[in-house]
Design a protein around this motif. Structure first.
Motif, PDB file in Angstrom:
ATOM      1  N   THR A   1      -5.532  -9.040  -4.186  1.00 58.08           N
ATOM      2  CA  THR A   1      -4.283  -9.416  -4.841  1.00 58.08           C
ATOM      3  C   THR A   1      -3.130  -8.544  -4.344  1.00 58.08           C
ATOM      4  O   THR A   1      -2.029  -9.020  -4.073  1.00 58.08           O
ATOM      5  N   ASP A   2      -3.407  -7.253  -4.231  1.00 53.36           N
ATOM      6  CA  ASP A   2      -2.346  -6.323  -3.845  1.00 53.36           C
ATOM      7  C   ASP A   2      -1.882  -6.558  -2.405  1.00 53.36           C
ATOM      8  O   ASP A   2      -0.684  -6.515  -2.114  1.00 53.36           O
ATOM      9  N   LEU A   3      -2.828  -6.818  -1.483  1.00 49.48           N
ATOM     10  CA  LEU A   3      -2.422  -7.045  -0.088  1.00 49.48           C
ATOM     11  C   LEU A   3      -1.569  -8.308   0.022  1.00 49.48           C
ATOM     12  O   LEU A   3      -0.587  -8.346   0.781  1.00 49.48           O
ATOM     13  N   ALA A   4      -1.917  -9.336  -0.747  1.00 46.80           N
ATOM     14  CA  ALA A   4      -1.107 -10.571  -0.723  1.00 46.80           C
ATOM     15  C   ALA A   4       0.304 -10.277  -1.237  1.00 46.80           C
ATOM     16  O   ALA A   4       1.303 -10.733  -0.663  1.00 46.80           O
ATOM     17  N   ARG A   5       0.394  -9.468  -2.299  1.00 47.06           N
ATOM     18  CA  ARG A   5       1.717  -9.111  -2.846  1.00 47.06           C
ATOM     19  C   ARG A   5       2.508  -8.270  -1.847  1.00 47.06           C
ATOM     20  O   ARG A   5       3.709  -8.456  -1.671  1.00 47.06           O
ATOM     21  N   ALA A   6       1.810  -7.332  -1.206  1.00 45.72           N
ATOM     22  CA  ALA A   6       2.485  -6.442  -0.240  1.00 45.72           C
ATOM     23  C   ALA A   6       3.042  -7.259   0.923  1.00 45.72           C
ATOM     24  O   ALA A   6       4.145  -7.006   1.406  1.00 45.72           O
ATOM     25  N   LYS A   7       2.287  -8.259   1.357  1.00 46.86           N
ATOM     26  CA  LYS A   7       2.767  -9.138   2.442  1.00 46.86           C
ATOM     27  C   LYS A   7       3.996  -9.917   1.965  1.00 46.86           C
ATOM     28  O   LYS A   7       5.008  -9.973   2.664  1.00 46.86           O
ATOM     29  N   ALA A   8       3.884 -10.488   0.760  1.00 46.01           N
ATOM     30  CA  ALA A   8       5.013 -11.274   0.236  1.00 46.01           C
ATOM     31  C   ALA A   8       6.259 -10.407   0.071  1.00 46.01           C
ATOM     32  O   ALA A   8       7.387 -10.893   0.196  1.00 46.01           O
ATOM     33  N   ALA A   9       6.067  -9.112  -0.182  1.00 46.86           N
ATOM     34  CA  ALA A   9       7.216  -8.209  -0.354  1.00 46.86           C
ATOM     35  C   ALA A   9       7.784  -7.746   0.982  1.00 46.86           C
ATOM     36  O   ALA A   9       8.727  -6.945   1.014  1.00 46.86           O
ATOM     37  N   GLY A  10       7.197  -8.209   2.094  1.00 49.22           N
ATOM     38  CA  GLY A  10       7.785  -7.920   3.406  1.00 49.22           C
ATOM     39  C   GLY A  10       7.202  -6.719   4.123  1.00 49.22           C
ATOM     40  O   GLY A  10       7.800  -6.223   5.080  1.00 49.22           O
ATOM     41  N   ASN A  11       6.031  -6.235   3.680  1.00 52.78           N
ATOM     42  CA  ASN A  11       5.393  -5.119   4.395  1.00 52.78           C
ATOM     43  C   ASN A  11       4.607  -5.656   5.584  1.00 52.78           C
ATOM     44  O   ASN A  11       3.661  -6.433   5.387  1.00 52.78           O
ATOM     45  N   PRO A  12       4.903  -5.230   6.811  1.00 50.18           N
ATOM     46  CA  PRO A  12       4.125  -5.719   7.955  1.00 50.18           C
ATOM     47  C   PRO A  12       2.726  -5.129   8.038  1.00 50.18           C
ATOM     48  O   PRO A  12       1.838  -5.714   8.643  1.00 50.18           O
ATOM     49  N   VAL A  13       2.532  -3.934   7.428  1.00 52.92           N
ATOM     50  CA  VAL A  13       1.206  -3.312   7.479  1.00 52.92           C
ATOM     51  C   VAL A  13       0.885  -2.619   6.150  1.00 52.92           C
ATOM     52  O   VAL A  13       1.782  -2.198   5.419  1.00 52.92           O
ATOM     53  N   ALA A  14      -0.422  -2.499   5.890  1.00 55.20           N
ATOM     54  CA  ALA A  14      -0.916  -1.639   4.803  1.00 55.20           C
ATOM     55  C   ALA A  14      -1.768  -0.563   5.453  1.00 55.20           C
ATOM     56  O   ALA A  14      -2.402  -0.810   6.494  1.00 55.20           O
ATOM     57  N   VAL A  15      -1.778   0.637   4.872  1.00 58.47           N
ATOM     58  CA  VAL A  15      -2.573   1.721   5.447  1.00 58.47           C
ATOM     59  C   VAL A  15      -3.304   2.461   4.340  1.00 58.47           C
ATOM     60  O   VAL A  15      -2.864   2.482   3.186  1.00 58.47           O
ATOM     61  N   LEU A  16      -4.419   3.079   4.714  1.00 59.21           N
ATOM     62  CA  LEU A  16      -5.148   3.933   3.770  1.00 59.21           C
ATOM     63  C   LEU A  16      -5.969   4.945   4.548  1.00 59.21           C
ATOM     64  O   LEU A  16      -6.186   4.810   5.759  1.00 59.21           O
ATOM     65  N   THR A  17      -6.408   5.988   3.842  1.00 58.00           N
ATOM     66  CA  THR A  17      -7.435   6.880   4.383  1.00 58.00           C
ATOM     67  C   THR A  17      -8.668   6.646   3.513  1.00 58.00           C
ATOM     68  O   THR A  17      -8.562   6.606   2.290  1.00 58.00           O
ATOM     69  N   ALA A  18      -9.808   6.451   4.164  1.00 54.99           N
ATOM     70  CA  ALA A  18     -10.995   5.951   3.454  1.00 54.99           C
ATOM     71  C   ALA A  18     -12.012   7.053   3.205  1.00 54.99           C
ATOM     72  O   ALA A  18     -12.145   7.975   4.013  1.00 54.99           O
ATOM     73  N   THR A  19     -12.727   6.948   2.081  1.00 54.16           N
ATOM     74  CA  THR A  19     -13.833   7.881   1.842  1.00 54.16           C
ATOM     75  C   THR A  19     -15.040   7.506   2.695  1.00 54.16           C
ATOM     76  O   THR A  19     -15.758   8.375   3.178  1.00 54.16           O
ATOM     77  N   GLU A  20     -15.267   6.202   2.876  1.00 55.87           N
ATOM     78  CA  GLU A  20     -16.419   5.740   3.656  1.00 55.87           C
ATOM     79  C   GLU A  20     -15.952   4.683   4.651  1.00 55.87           C
ATOM     80  O   GLU A  20     -15.187   3.781   4.289  1.00 55.87           O
ATOM     81  N   ALA A  21     -16.461   4.789   5.888  1.00 56.10           N
ATOM     82  CA  ALA A  21     -15.977   3.914   6.957  1.00 56.10           C
ATOM     83  C   ALA A  21     -16.404   2.460   6.785  1.00 56.10           C
ATOM     84  O   ALA A  21     -15.820   1.569   7.395  1.00 56.10           O
ATOM     85  N   THR A  22     -17.406   2.207   5.961  1.00 57.55           N
ATOM     86  CA  THR A  22     -17.971   0.852   5.907  1.00 57.55           C
ATOM     87  C   THR A  22     -17.329  -0.039   4.842  1.00 57.55           C
ATOM     88  O   THR A  22     -17.745  -1.186   4.676  1.00 57.55           O
ATOM     89  N   ILE A  23     -16.341   0.471   4.112  1.00 56.95           N
ATOM     90  CA  ILE A  23     -15.813  -0.329   2.994  1.00 56.95           C
ATOM     91  C   ILE A  23     -14.710  -1.303   3.430  1.00 56.95           C
ATOM     92  O   ILE A  23     -14.718  -2.474   3.031  1.00 56.95           O
ATOM     93  N   TYR A  24     -13.744  -0.846   4.253  1.00 58.88           N
ATOM     94  CA  TYR A  24     -12.470  -1.559   4.337  1.00 58.88           C
ATOM     95  C   TYR A  24     -12.316  -2.532   5.512  1.00 58.88           C
ATOM     96  O   TYR A  24     -11.348  -3.288   5.543  1.00 58.88           O
ATOM     97  N   GLY A  25     -13.264  -2.516   6.467  1.00 54.21           N
ATOM     98  CA  GLY A  25     -13.191  -3.464   7.578  1.00 54.21           C
ATOM     99  C   GLY A  25     -13.191  -4.904   7.073  1.00 54.21           C
ATOM    100  O   GLY A  25     -12.463  -5.755   7.579  1.00 54.21           O
ATOM    101  N   ARG A  26     -13.980  -5.185   6.046  1.00 52.01           N
ATOM    102  CA  ARG A  26     -14.094  -6.556   5.505  1.00 52.01           C
ATOM    103  C   ARG A  26     -12.775  -7.033   4.909  1.00 52.01           C
ATOM    104  O   ARG A  26     -12.583  -8.217   4.694  1.00 52.01           O
ATOM    105  N   PHE A  27     -11.870  -6.095   4.621  1.00 47.84           N
ATOM    106  CA  PHE A  27     -10.559  -6.471   4.080  1.00 47.84           C
ATOM    107  C   PHE A  27      -9.480  -6.457   5.173  1.00 47.84           C
ATOM    108  O   PHE A  27      -8.297  -6.565   4.880  1.00 47.84           O
ATOM    109  N   GLY A  28      -9.914  -6.296   6.434  1.00 49.44           N
ATOM    110  CA  GLY A  28      -8.975  -6.400   7.550  1.00 49.44           C
ATOM    111  C   GLY A  28      -8.409  -5.083   8.036  1.00 49.44           C
ATOM    112  O   GLY A  28      -7.557  -5.058   8.925  1.00 49.44           O
ATOM    113  N   PHE A  29      -8.885  -3.959   7.484  1.00 52.24           N
ATOM    114  CA  PHE A  29      -8.413  -2.656   7.960  1.00 52.24           C
ATOM    115  C   PHE A  29      -9.219  -2.252   9.197  1.00 52.24           C
ATOM    116  O   PHE A  29     -10.431  -2.475   9.255  1.00 52.24           O
ATOM    117  N   GLY A  30      -8.532  -1.644  10.153  1.00 47.55           N
ATOM    118  CA  GLY A  30      -9.205  -1.104  11.335  1.00 47.55           C
ATOM    119  C   GLY A  30      -8.855   0.361  11.490  1.00 47.55           C
ATOM    120  O   GLY A  30      -7.719   0.770  11.247  1.00 47.55           O
TER     121      GLY A  30
END
Ligand SMILES: CC(=O)SCCNC(=O)CCNC(=O)[C@H](O)C(C)(C)COP(=O)(O)OP(=O)(O)OC[C@H]1O[C@@H](n2cnc3c(N)ncnc32)[C@H](O)[C@@H]1OP(=O)(O)O
Length: 431
Positions: free
Chosen positions: A123-152
């Motif tokens: 939900t949040d990524l869709a809102r962030a896109k609609a608000a005009g953010n070209p990218v989302a970023v994070l620092t992850a605790t585990e490498a295997t969580i966020y790839g499925r959500f499109g983070f590289g």
């Protein structure tokens, strides 16, 4: 969809109207985050400090409450999951791109693997896109969580150990001077030095308020409370202008080797960085200088007569980037020369999927969405777009890793010629 008894809501950062203290809802949210990362509950003073810093960041805080929990056992203000975002910029080489930063994600063990993270992040990524953010970023605790959500993954970090026993010799003669100062003075210095670094460092992310409190020693590694072990120094260039700072602490006579630990090192020039390391190496009675935010290709060994004095530990992933708007993000980066290609993106959560045309002229791009049935020169999952945007790795390496699928070897060679630009992304903060 999450269970119907779960309620998602925003956490107001407003203070208690009577006392001016942080509200009970905020306190419950914050201590749930701390519990999720195995920290002690915040004291009243720490709550005050943390709220002030989060207000300065203009963070948006979200909680999930389970209304089915027995009221006799559970404080109804305490959420079962937490989530927060704020806005900074990401340096992609040619530009500072507005970035949606995601942090403080926790889900209680009693509520894990029931889709709460998927719901909050989707939900949040869709809102962030609609608000005009070209990218989302994070620092992850585990490498295997966020790839499925499109983070590289785009950057790595490692702890650099510099053996400072005996005389540490540098190739270059000293330049400028280093001044040891009261760390409190960094309040007026650190933000400006970091901003200059951030403007020039590919992969750098704008820093949150906490960093300025850490810089002065008002906050320490144990949390938002003064740290008496904290030391600071600045480097002045040959004209006497401050062009870098370091904060550091002596970690005690045991265990061995006796270590000076760098808390933060921000330099606006390679010379300032080298001279700050020279200063750290000059400390008597110290056997090792340790720096936790080194890049995978840290340049320090090149500055030393004996590069074997440098060793590394704890290498791991650091920054993860999720492209939300392909045309906006990719039109802002640099390319080599002139050319064109078409790219198909698969996006399992449906935010950026489609086919895109890249028209490159003298290193700048126009990127446009094309009809679905366009034949693409190259295709990839959305999670490859972060590394591609920042040039985290060469195009051939991305293809070799199975993350990019070019139509032919010739296409790959063309892409490499257009997309592979000098420089490696590196971020020196976590959030
Ligand atoms: C940016 C940050 O804040 S990083 C910090 C993340 N938080 C932590 O590490 C604290 C401890 N962990 C947690 O609180 C939780 O386990 C979380 C946040 C990692 C996961 O929350 P959940 O609500 O259980 O995740 P959810 O049920 O929505 O799972 C979504 C997907 O991620 C996967 N997933 C969840 N956790 C993990 C994990 N630790 N490792 C690998 N995959 C995971 C699930 O299998 C699921 O995959 P699928 O939908 O493709 O089948």
């Amino acid at each position: 969809m999450i269970d119907p008894q779960l309620r998602i809501g925003k956490v107001a950062t407003a203070r208690n109207a009577d006392s001016g203290a942080p509200s009970a809802t905020y306190a419950a949210w914050l201590n749930t985050v701390r519990e999720g990362f195995y920290q002690k509950p915040a004291t009243a003073e720490q709550l005050e400090e943390l709220l002030a810093a989060q207000l300065a960041d203009a963070r948006v805080l979200t909680g999930v409450w389970d209304d089915s929990a027995p009221g006799s056992l559970v404080d109804p203000l305490v959420p079962v999951a937490t989530y927060a975002t704020f806005s900074k910029t990401l340096n992609i080489g040619a530009a500072l791109l507005r970035a949606h930063l995601v942090t403080s994600i926790t889900v209680r063990p009693t509520h894990r693997r029931r889709g709460i993270l998927r719901e909050l992040l989707g939900t949040d990524l869709a809102r962030a896109k609609a608000a005009g953010n070209p990218v989302a970023v994070l620092t992850a605790t585990e490498a295997t969580i966020y790839g499925r959500f499109g983070f590289g993954q785009v950057t790595e970090q490692q702890t650099l150990h510099l053996d400072v026993r005996g005389d540490v010799r540098f190739h270059a003669a000293p330049s400028g001077r280093v001044v040891v100062l009261d760390a409190g003075k960094l309040a007026g210095i650190a933000p400006g030095i970091f901003e200059r670094f951030h403007q020039n460092q590919l992969g750098s992310v704008g820093r949150q308020e906490a960093y300025w409190r850490y810089a002065t020693g008002a906050w320490g590694p144990e949390g938002p409370e003064p740290d008496p072990t904290h030391r600071a120094a600045v480097h002045l260039d040959t004209e006497g202008r401050i062009d870098g700072y370091v904060t550091y602490a002596f970690t005690g006579w045991d265990p061995k080797p006796i270590t000076l630990e760098v808390r933060d090192l921000v330099a606006t020039t390679a010379v300032a960085r080298r001279e700050l390391f020279r200063f750290l190496a000059l400390h008597d009675l110290i056997e090792r200088v340790s720096y936790p935010m080194a890049a995978a290709d840290d340049p320090l060994p090149w500055a030393l007569e004996d590069p074997a004095r440098v060793s590394y530990a704890q290498r791991g992933h650091c920054l993860w980037v999720r492209v939300l708007d392909v045309p906006a993000a990719f039109a802002a980066r640099n390319y080599n020369g002139t050319g064109s290609f078409t790219l198909r993106v698969e996006d399992p959560i449906g935010l950026t999927g489609g086919c895109y045309g890249f028209g490159l002229e003298d290193g700048r791009a126009t990127v446009s969405e094309l009809p679905e049935d366009t034949v693409a020169d190259v295709s990839c999952n959305v999670s490859a777009l972060g590394p591609l945007l920042l040039g985290a790795v060469g195009t051939a390496e991305l293809a070799g890793a199975g993350l990019l699928d070019p139509a032919s070897e010739q296409v790959l060679a063309t892409l490499a010629a257009l997309l592979d630009i000098p420089g490696s992304p590196h971020a020196i903060n976590e959030f």
